[in-house]
Each structure stands twice: as structure tokens, then as C-alpha cells.
Design a protein around this motif. Sequence first.
Motif, PDB file in Angstrom:
ATOM      1  N   GLY A  84       1.135  -7.850  -1.278  1.00 30.04           N
ATOM      2  CA  GLY A  84       0.187  -8.869  -0.824  1.00 30.04           C
ATOM      3  C   GLY A  84       0.875 -10.094  -0.258  1.00 30.04           C
ATOM      4  O   GLY A  84       0.438 -10.665   0.754  1.00 30.04           O
ATOM      5  N   GLY A  85       1.969 -10.505  -0.896  1.00 32.83           N
ATOM      6  CA  GLY A  85       2.689 -11.688  -0.441  1.00 32.83           C
ATOM      7  C   GLY A  85       3.325 -11.510   0.920  1.00 32.83           C
ATOM      8  O   GLY A  85       3.316 -12.432   1.752  1.00 32.83           O
ATOM      9  N   LEU A  86       3.886 -10.337   1.169  1.00 36.53           N
ATOM     10  CA  LEU A  86       4.509 -10.087   2.467  1.00 36.53           C
ATOM     11  C   LEU A  86       3.474 -10.063   3.592  1.00 36.53           C
ATOM     12  O   LEU A  86       3.731 -10.562   4.698  1.00 36.53           O
ATOM     13  CB  LEU A  86       5.278  -8.758   2.440  1.00 36.53           C
ATOM     14  N   ILE A  87       2.310  -9.507   3.313  1.00 38.10           N
ATOM     15  CA  ILE A  87       1.251  -9.499   4.330  1.00 38.10           C
ATOM     16  C   ILE A  87       0.853 -10.928   4.683  1.00 38.10           C
ATOM     17  O   ILE A  87       0.728 -11.296   5.857  1.00 38.10           O
ATOM     18  CB  ILE A  87       0.035  -8.706   3.833  1.00 38.10           C
ATOM     19  N   VAL A 130      -5.926 -14.141  -4.405  1.00 44.15           N
ATOM     20  CA  VAL A 130      -6.298 -13.283  -3.278  1.00 44.15           C
ATOM     21  C   VAL A 130      -5.123 -12.389  -2.881  1.00 44.15           C
ATOM     22  O   VAL A 130      -5.293 -11.188  -2.619  1.00 44.15           O
ATOM     23  CB  VAL A 130      -6.761 -14.138  -2.071  1.00 44.15           C
ATOM     24  N   VAL A 131      -3.917 -12.964  -2.840  1.00 46.79           N
ATOM     25  CA  VAL A 131      -2.718 -12.195  -2.525  1.00 46.79           C
ATOM     26  C   VAL A 131      -2.546 -11.047  -3.516  1.00 46.79           C
ATOM     27  O   VAL A 131      -2.252  -9.902  -3.135  1.00 46.79           O
ATOM     28  CB  VAL A 131      -1.477 -13.104  -2.537  1.00 46.79           C
ATOM     29  N   LEU A 132      -2.740 -11.320  -4.805  1.00 45.20           N
ATOM     30  CA  LEU A 132      -2.587 -10.288  -5.833  1.00 45.20           C
ATOM     31  C   LEU A 132      -3.638  -9.197  -5.683  1.00 45.20           C
ATOM     32  O   LEU A 132      -3.341  -8.001  -5.820  1.00 45.20           O
ATOM     33  CB  LEU A 132      -2.674 -10.913  -7.221  1.00 45.20           C
ATOM     34  N   LEU A 133      -4.877  -9.581  -5.409  1.00 44.03           N
ATOM     35  CA  LEU A 133      -5.944  -8.599  -5.259  1.00 44.03           C
ATOM     36  C   LEU A 133      -5.711  -7.713  -4.037  1.00 44.03           C
ATOM     37  O   LEU A 133      -5.933  -6.493  -4.088  1.00 44.03           O
ATOM     38  CB  LEU A 133      -7.295  -9.305  -5.155  1.00 44.03           C
ATOM     39  N   VAL A 134      -5.253  -8.306  -2.937  1.00 43.94           N
ATOM     40  CA  VAL A 134      -4.947  -7.521  -1.740  1.00 43.94           C
ATOM     41  C   VAL A 134      -3.806  -6.546  -2.031  1.00 43.94           C
ATOM     42  O   VAL A 134      -3.862  -5.361  -1.672  1.00 43.94           O
ATOM     43  CB  VAL A 134      -4.577  -8.444  -0.563  1.00 43.94           C
ATOM     44  N   GLY A 135      -2.759  -7.044  -2.690  1.00 43.73           N
ATOM     45  CA  GLY A 135      -1.628  -6.185  -3.032  1.00 43.73           C
ATOM     46  C   GLY A 135      -2.029  -5.040  -3.940  1.00 43.73           C
ATOM     47  O   GLY A 135      -1.602  -3.893  -3.745  1.00 43.73           O
ATOM     48  N   ARG A 136      -2.856  -5.335  -4.935  1.00 40.35           N
ATOM     49  CA  ARG A 136      -3.295  -4.294  -5.866  1.00 40.35           C
ATOM     50  C   ARG A 136      -4.105  -3.225  -5.138  1.00 40.35           C
ATOM     51  O   ARG A 136      -3.923  -2.021  -5.359  1.00 40.35           O
ATOM     52  CB  ARG A 136      -4.140  -4.914  -6.984  1.00 40.35           C
ATOM     53  N   THR A 137      -5.013  -3.655  -4.274  1.00 33.45           N
ATOM     54  CA  THR A 137      -5.854  -2.706  -3.525  1.00 33.45           C
ATOM     55  C   THR A 137      -5.005  -1.798  -2.647  1.00 33.45           C
ATOM     56  O   THR A 137      -5.210  -0.577  -2.604  1.00 33.45           O
ATOM     57  CB  THR A 137      -6.871  -3.471  -2.663  1.00 33.45           C
ATOM     58  N   LEU A 138      -4.032  -2.383  -1.942  1.00 38.12           N
ATOM     59  CA  LEU A 138      -3.209  -1.589  -1.031  1.00 38.12           C
ATOM     60  C   LEU A 138      -2.310  -0.618  -1.793  1.00 38.12           C
ATOM     61  O   LEU A 138      -2.128   0.528  -1.369  1.00 38.12           O
ATOM     62  CB  LEU A 138      -2.370  -2.518  -0.155  1.00 38.12           C
ATOM     63  N   VAL A 139      -1.742  -1.064  -2.903  1.00 40.16           N
ATOM     64  CA  VAL A 139      -0.876  -0.173  -3.682  1.00 40.16           C
ATOM     65  C   VAL A 139      -1.662   1.022  -4.207  1.00 40.16           C
ATOM     66  O   VAL A 139      -1.152   2.148  -4.260  1.00 40.16           O
ATOM     67  CB  VAL A 139      -0.211  -0.948  -4.842  1.00 40.16           C
ATOM     68  N   LYS A 140      -2.921   0.783  -4.575  1.00 41.12           N
ATOM     69  CA  LYS A 140      -3.747   1.879  -5.087  1.00 41.12           C
ATOM     70  C   LYS A 140      -4.168   2.846  -3.980  1.00 41.12           C
ATOM     71  O   LYS A 140      -4.326   4.040  -4.221  1.00 41.12           O
ATOM     72  CB  LYS A 140      -4.998   1.315  -5.776  1.00 41.12           C
ATOM     73  N   ARG A 141      -4.344   2.329  -2.762  1.00 40.48           N
ATOM     74  CA  ARG A 141      -4.899   3.155  -1.692  1.00 40.48           C
ATOM     75  C   ARG A 141      -3.854   3.704  -0.726  1.00 40.48           C
ATOM     76  O   ARG A 141      -4.124   4.695  -0.043  1.00 40.48           O
ATOM     77  CB  ARG A 141      -5.935   2.342  -0.900  1.00 40.48           C
ATOM     78  N   VAL A 142      -2.711   3.077  -0.627  1.00 41.76           N
ATOM     79  CA  VAL A 142      -1.656   3.543   0.284  1.00 41.76           C
ATOM     80  C   VAL A 142      -0.608   4.271  -0.540  1.00 41.76           C
ATOM     81  O   VAL A 142       0.127   3.657  -1.318  1.00 41.76           O
ATOM     82  CB  VAL A 142      -1.026   2.362   1.057  1.00 41.76           C
ATOM     83  N   LEU A 182       5.162 -14.891  -8.470  1.00 43.39           N
ATOM     84  CA  LEU A 182       5.625 -14.079  -7.341  1.00 43.39           C
ATOM     85  C   LEU A 182       4.683 -14.206  -6.148  1.00 43.39           C
ATOM     86  O   LEU A 182       5.133 -14.299  -5.005  1.00 43.39           O
ATOM     87  CB  LEU A 182       5.731 -12.615  -7.762  1.00 43.39           C
ATOM     88  N   ALA A 183       3.389 -14.216  -6.410  1.00 45.52           N
ATOM     89  CA  ALA A 183       2.425 -14.340  -5.316  1.00 45.52           C
ATOM     90  C   ALA A 183       2.604 -15.667  -4.591  1.00 45.52           C
ATOM     91  O   ALA A 183       2.591 -15.728  -3.353  1.00 45.52           O
ATOM     92  CB  ALA A 183       1.002 -14.219  -5.858  1.00 45.52           C
TER      93      ALA A 183
END
Length: 408
Positions: free
Chosen positions: A46-49, A20-32, A295-296
Motif C-alpha cells: 500500500g505504501g509503495l502505491i 487507507v494505505v494499510l487497507l489497500v495493501g491488505r486488499t491487494l495482497v489477498k487478491r493478487v 511502516l505505512a
Amino acid sequence: MSEGSVVVLNSYYTLIAATVVLLVGRTLVKRVRVLSNFNIPEPVVGGLIAAVLVLGLHQVNGFSIQIEKGLQDGFMLMFFASIGLSADFKRLKAGGLPLILFTAVVTGFIVAQNVVGISLATLLGLKPLTGLITGSITLVGGHGTAAGWGQIFETDFGIQGAVALGMACATFGLVCGGLIGGPVARRLMKQVKVPTEVVGSGPQVAFEQPQHNRLITADTAIETLALFALSLASAFYLSSFMAEHFSESNFVIPTFVWALASGVVVRNVLTSVFKVTIFDRCVDVFGNVSLSLFLAMALLSLELWMIKDLAVPLIIILSVQALLLVFFAIFIVFRVMGKDYDAAVLAGGFCGFGMGATPTAVANMQAVTDRFGPSHKAFLIVPMVGAFFVDILNATILSAITSLPFWN
């Protein structure tokens, strides 16, 4: 599943949380855009969030998370074994002079990091050797080295809480190294000519382009897993042997270094002596998956309140260490390594293990090469120096410093 305010995740829930952490990170990197522009690795985002959310809950009711440590360590060991299994001696010869130069720069950085740590600790009224804990023990060495040396500092030098302090500093370094590498590489990219080679063309070097398609069959997957199992079994045996026969020595070689070394031996004995063909693409896939999950999990389990509760002098030292890292990466690593595209990628990777860990270094470089194109030199040099030579150099330098008579 819970014990008071501590939520304990077993291996299944740990794996779910990490993905879940990886998927959140991937989504944010693509959109932000700012995240992609600064090449911030997806697991770090994702991990920091997740870590910040846990911090907020901890401040309210003492909530914290404990993950399956064995699973995290297993992925870490698989990642390092994958580097070894990818290290063909014929390919390593291509390192040549750049490999020697980069190793020399890293050696100078380790010395500088410890000089800064000891000097500032003394000026700020702390025990001088505390500066080593805020130096290469934790920032270059990471959590494993911090735990090993922390016990020595508590028993031999009377620095109470050295292990806990080491964990906090290593945590700070892991976050800082992941955040600094991308912006540093982005700044340097303005000074170089980006290669015109199309992403995905040419020979593939381990971990350069994790999104590149790789075809794997069940047979090759099983064969590759057998290589990983052999490498990890060798690593555990050698680590146990060292612990049994050299327990009184300060010269500590972490298990992950043995995993890398075992992978190198397994790879080259099989290919050179038995003429076995290693399926590099399969090794790369397993290595990249292990890297991302490690890392996650590491960031998911961060206890940020340990950083927040650090004494002001320690925060000052760590901040200066971060500035030292940026200075070294931009004005020394980049210039010594040739002031070209490869040098910029190397500088980003240097930030990863200069204040973090080699997986962070590789993630930093992946974020750059996935966008701008491959850097065979960087992915040849950084994993070998960051995961192997740096630990030998660090242990040697630390042993030399701590053996000086005036500390007692």
C-alpha cells in the motif's frame, strides 16, 4: 492544510491516510497472488502505491506530502518499546548459541557492507567515506542513524549534502529490504520442511501471528498503556541525558534503542521484583498496530524523486549492496543458522534490517509465519539483534572506521 504544492497532513489526516494505505495493501495482497506468493508485507504494498502516485504528481506540478512526523516517531517508539516489554529474561535465555551465531553473522555483514561501500565509492570517483553513507550508516542504521551521522560527515569530513544523501539511501534501503525479504524466504522455503504445527497453537511469541485473535479488556489496555508510557518517558530522559553529557562523542544511541532497553527493564523489574503479571497479548496487539502504522506512514512520506535523482555511481553502489544482502541471506545466514524452517524465516528477517529497519524485518517474517506457521526462534532473535545489538555494533564499527587518521 496546503502550503503551495506541499500538502501538510496534521495528525488526524496522517492517521487516516496510514489506515487507507494499510487497507489497500491488505486488499491487494489477498487478491493478487504474486504478492502473497512472494510474501510482500501489506504496508509495503500500500505504501509503495501511494508513494508512486505522489511521485507522479510531483513530476507534474511539484506536489509532495508532509505528514505528522511526531505521530510516525511515536508509533516507531511504541513498537520498539513493545519488543522490550515482551522480552522476558527467562525467554531470552532460550536464544543461547543461535543468538550468538546470528549476532556474529550480522557483525560480519556490517563490515562487508562498509567495505563494499568504501571500495565502490573510491572506484567511482567519490569521497571514500561516502561509501559509509551508502553502507551501514543508512542501510543497517536507517533514517535516524543517517540523520545523526550525516551531520557529523558534513561538519567533520566536508561531505556536503550528507544528510540529504543519507535520507535518500535509507529510503532506498527501506523499500529494498521490504521487497527482498519475502522472495528470499520463499526461495529458501523450497529447501526446508515446513512445520506441521497449526497456526495459532502453542505458546505465542511477540509479533509472530498478528492475525491471531487476542482478547483485551479496558482494564488490561489501560495497564499496558501505562507500561508503554513509562518505557517511552524513560527513553526520552536517557536520550536527553546522552545528548547533554555526551554531545561531543560520535557514539550515538538513537531514542528507539532506549525505548527498547527501557521496555526490557520495566518488564523484568516488574515481573521479577514486584511479581506483576504482564498481559503479553495486549502488548503484542499494541506493538503490531504500531508496527503497521509506522511502516505505512514511512512509506507514505517517501520522496521517490530523491532516489530517482541519485547520481549513477550511487545507484550502482546501492544495487551492489542489494546483491550482497541477498548473497548473505541465502548462503551465509541460512546455512549458519541451520538450513531449516527457522533459518529461512531468519533470512527473511535479516533482509529487513540489513537494508531497512527492524520493523521491516518483523513485517517480512510476519508475512511468512502467517502463512506457514510460527517460528519462535526467529521472533526471539531478530527483534533483539535487529533493534538492539545491531545499533551498538554499527555505532562501534562506524566509530572505529571514522576515527582512522588517513580520512582527514
